[in-house]
Design an enzyme around this catalytic site. Sequence first.
Site, mmCIF file in Angstrom:
data_model
loop_
_atom_site.group_PDB
_atom_site.id
_atom_site.type_symbol
_atom_site.label_atom_id
_atom_site.label_comp_id
_atom_site.label_asym_id
_atom_site.label_seq_id
_atom_site.Cartn_x
_atom_site.Cartn_y
_atom_site.Cartn_z
ATOM 1 N N ASP A 72 0.848 -1.205 0.000
ATOM 2 C CA ASP A 72 0.000 0.000 0.000
ATOM 3 C C ASP A 72 0.878 1.247 0.000
ATOM 4 O OD1 ASP A 72 -2.120 -1.728 0.259
ATOM 5 O OD2 ASP A 72 -2.261 -1.492 2.432
HETATM 6 N N1 URA Z 1 -1.158 -5.930 3.999
HETATM 7 C C1 URA Z 1 -1.663 -4.695 3.975
HETATM 8 O O1 URA Z 1 -2.705 -4.429 4.561
HETATM 9 N N2 URA Z 1 -1.005 -3.750 3.280
HETATM 10 C C2 URA Z 1 0.178 -3.954 2.648
HETATM 11 O O2 URA Z 1 0.749 -3.038 2.055
HETATM 12 C C3 URA Z 1 0.701 -5.265 2.692
HETATM 13 C C4 URA Z 1 0.023 -6.235 3.381
#
Ligand code: URA
Length: 237
Positions: free
Chosen positions: A107
Amino acid sequence: MAKTLDLERILHKQGFGSRKLCRIMIINEEITVNGEMCDDPDAEFSLENLHYTVKGEPWDYREKSYLMMHKPANYECSHKTQHHPTIYSLLPHPLVERGVQCIGRLDEDTTGLILISDDGQFIHRMSSPKHKVPKIYEVTCKHPIVEANIHALLQGVQLVDEPAPIAALDVKQISERVIHMTLAEGKYHQVKRMVAAISNRVEALKRIQIGVLKLPEDLKEGEWRWLNEVDKSKLML
Ligand code: URA
């Protein structure tokens, strides 16, 4: 016999632009190969242990590229981004030109280890659910984490739109609000959704390990480096 290729094609294959552009750079004496300037676009070189410079910048010939990056926050793992700059803007242009892709996405607010390559087979191997390469996340939560929460994450929590509960492979408590959570799969926002399922909230998320490959302590946010043979073999375990 070691494979040979002419200099114009070598530079083109390595991501330095169109054949025509590469030819012009060579004729303009902007390239050295194994320590010597070469102005002949048709000169043939062995691809083994080939070192060259482009406008003074040193490169090694690489059939495929494999790298790791310490992704900073506020960067998106996409070529076409919406709100933030792309992590590809942190790489030298020839690598992007070669079509490198990150293996799984983090993310925009997640930091940590991400692998990048232009080798389709490697990308497939690393991202295929069949191989279940475990990933470890350092998760900082808003509220304290209690024993029952860890138990729930290990037993499996039900996420919206998932047919069955999802369990972490491992959860270690690091401090009152920080855990290290190991996951076998990489579903959309998986860590955040699992933490929400135990009535908590992720305040900071960092991926610290993929397979047995750890994020190197000296690789700063925004930096990248080539994977060496040891790194690659660790990922293939
Ligand atoms: N899980 C998440 O919620 N976000 C990420 O970036 C990676 C794993």
